[in-house]
Design a protein around this motif. Structure first.
Motif, PDB file in Angstrom:
ATOM      1  N   GLU A  49      36.455  36.893  46.298  1.00 45.42           N
ATOM      2  CA  GLU A  49      36.236  38.179  44.921  1.00 45.42           C
ATOM      3  C   GLU A  49      35.978  38.072  43.622  1.00 45.42           C
ATOM      4  OE1 GLU A  49      39.089  38.402  47.280  1.00 45.42           O
ATOM      5  OE2 GLU A  49      39.361  37.089  46.431  1.00 45.42           O
ATOM      6  N   LEU A  50      35.352  37.024  43.410  1.00 46.10           N
ATOM      7  CA  LEU A  50      35.052  36.140  41.759  1.00 46.10           C
ATOM      8  C   LEU A  50      33.656  36.153  41.435  1.00 46.10           C
ATOM      9  CD1 LEU A  50      35.010  35.867  38.738  1.00 46.10           C
ATOM     10  CD2 LEU A  50      36.011  33.194  39.787  1.00 46.10           C
ATOM     11  N   ARG A  51      33.427  35.478  43.105  1.00 46.86           N
ATOM     12  CA  ARG A  51      31.712  34.641  43.415  1.00 46.86           C
ATOM     13  C   ARG A  51      30.958  36.062  43.643  1.00 46.86           C
ATOM     14  NH1 ARG A  51      29.392  34.718  48.408  1.00 46.86           N
ATOM     15  NH2 ARG A  51      31.097  35.214  49.881  1.00 46.86           N
ATOM     16  N   LYS A  52      32.086  37.295  44.258  1.00 43.87           N
ATOM     17  CA  LYS A  52      31.091  38.588  44.673  1.00 43.87           C
ATOM     18  C   LYS A  52      30.737  39.161  43.225  1.00 43.87           C
ATOM     19  CE  LYS A  52      31.751  38.895  49.660  1.00 43.87           C
ATOM     20  NZ  LYS A  52      32.756  39.857  50.003  1.00 43.87           N
ATOM     21  N   TRP A  53      31.376  39.400  42.503  1.00 38.07           N
ATOM     22  CA  TRP A  53      31.873  39.943  41.173  1.00 38.07           C
ATOM     23  C   TRP A  53      30.682  39.502  40.410  1.00 38.07           C
ATOM     24  CZ3 TRP A  53      32.669  37.843  36.399  1.00 38.07           C
ATOM     25  CH2 TRP A  53      31.870  38.668  35.477  1.00 38.07           C
ATOM     26  N   PHE A  54      30.348  38.749  40.796  1.00 40.89           N
ATOM     27  CA  PHE A  54      29.688  37.144  39.441  1.00 40.89           C
ATOM     28  C   PHE A  54      28.343  37.514  39.861  1.00 40.89           C
ATOM     29  CE2 PHE A  54      27.689  33.004  38.297  1.00 40.89           C
ATOM     30  CZ  PHE A  54      26.957  33.714  36.988  1.00 40.89           C
ATOM     31  N   LYS A  66      35.414  31.899  32.323  1.00 41.32           N
ATOM     32  CA  LYS A  66      37.045  32.240  32.136  1.00 41.32           C
ATOM     33  C   LYS A  66      37.818  33.306  32.608  1.00 41.32           C
ATOM     34  CE  LYS A  66      35.021  33.859  27.185  1.00 41.32           C
ATOM     35  NZ  LYS A  66      35.435  35.018  26.944  1.00 41.32           N
ATOM     36  N   LYS A  67      37.475  33.005  34.219  1.00 44.04           N
ATOM     37  CA  LYS A  67      38.154  33.827  34.884  1.00 44.04           C
ATOM     38  C   LYS A  67      38.621  32.244  36.191  1.00 44.04           C
ATOM     39  CE  LYS A  67      37.032  38.550  34.989  1.00 44.04           C
ATOM     40  NZ  LYS A  67      36.720  39.927  36.199  1.00 44.04           N
ATOM     41  N   TYR A  68      36.947  31.457  36.552  1.00 44.15           N
ATOM     42  CA  TYR A  68      37.009  30.573  37.189  1.00 44.15           C
ATOM     43  C   TYR A  68      37.980  29.668  36.632  1.00 44.15           C
ATOM     44  CZ  TYR A  68      35.319  27.018  40.570  1.00 44.15           C
ATOM     45  OH  TYR A  68      35.525  25.616  41.309  1.00 44.15           O
ATOM     46  N   LEU A  69      38.118  29.571  35.941  1.00 50.43           N
ATOM     47  CA  LEU A  69      39.133  28.228  34.888  1.00 50.43           C
ATOM     48  C   LEU A  69      40.368  28.549  34.800  1.00 50.43           C
ATOM     49  CD1 LEU A  69      37.085  27.704  31.938  1.00 50.43           C
ATOM     50  CD2 LEU A  69      37.820  25.682  33.708  1.00 50.43           C
ATOM     51  N   VAL A  70      41.159  30.049  35.052  1.00 50.93           N
ATOM     52  CA  VAL A  70      41.894  30.158  34.825  1.00 50.93           C
ATOM     53  C   VAL A  70      42.223  30.018  37.366  1.00 50.93           C
ATOM     54  CG1 VAL A  70      43.902  32.017  35.198  1.00 50.93           C
ATOM     55  CG2 VAL A  70      42.622  32.400  33.934  1.00 50.93           C
ATOM     56  N   GLU A  71      41.630  30.352  37.575  1.00 51.20           N
ATOM     57  CA  GLU A  71      42.219  30.156  39.212  1.00 51.20           C
ATOM     58  C   GLU A  71      42.200  28.602  39.380  1.00 51.20           C
ATOM     59  OE1 GLU A  71      39.057  33.245  40.992  1.00 51.20           O
ATOM     60  OE2 GLU A  71      38.268  31.495  41.662  1.00 51.20           O
TER      61      GLU A  71
END
Length: 113
Positions: A49-54, A66-71
């Motif tokens: 989901e994050l990869r596609k959003w980015f 920021k989002k990846y660091l949370v992951e």
């Protein structure tokens, strides 16, 4: 810590140390032999989901980090595996993206340094 970052398509070198692919998907058109990957740690990669959003859009880079660091904080097992390899010697984080300035390997390196 001795961490290098390299595109997986670049020629492997002896001084790469332990080569870890940090992408969720296997790189297109690359055989396992040519990639010379010691470990494919796909679970440390950003979620689908994050990869596609980015979508490798530079204007989303700061928010992506920021989002990846949370992951990564929630992904203790994969981070622990990576840290264990770092204790043993040099590690090269491999990624497939064409963008050498905006990719998950850079975020990982910063998070571990």
């Amino acid at each position: 810590m001795n961490i290098k970052i390299k595109r997986v398509y670049e020629v492997p070198e002896k001084n790469d140390g332990y080569r870890i692919l940090v992408d969720r998907l296997w790189p297109r058109g690359l055989t396992k032999e040519k990639a010379a990957v010691d470990l494919w740690l796909k679970n440390i990669a950003p979620t689908t989901e994050l990869r596609k959003w980015f979508g490798h859009e530079p204007e989303k880079w700061d928010e992506f980090k920021k989002k990846y660091l949370v992951e990564l904080k929630e992904n203790k097992e994969s981070v622990s595996i990576l840290k264990d390899h770092l204790k043993k010697g040099p590690v090269t984080l491999l990624y497939a993206a064409r963008d050498q300035v905006h990719n998950e390997a850079l975020v990982l390196k910063d998070a571990l340094s």
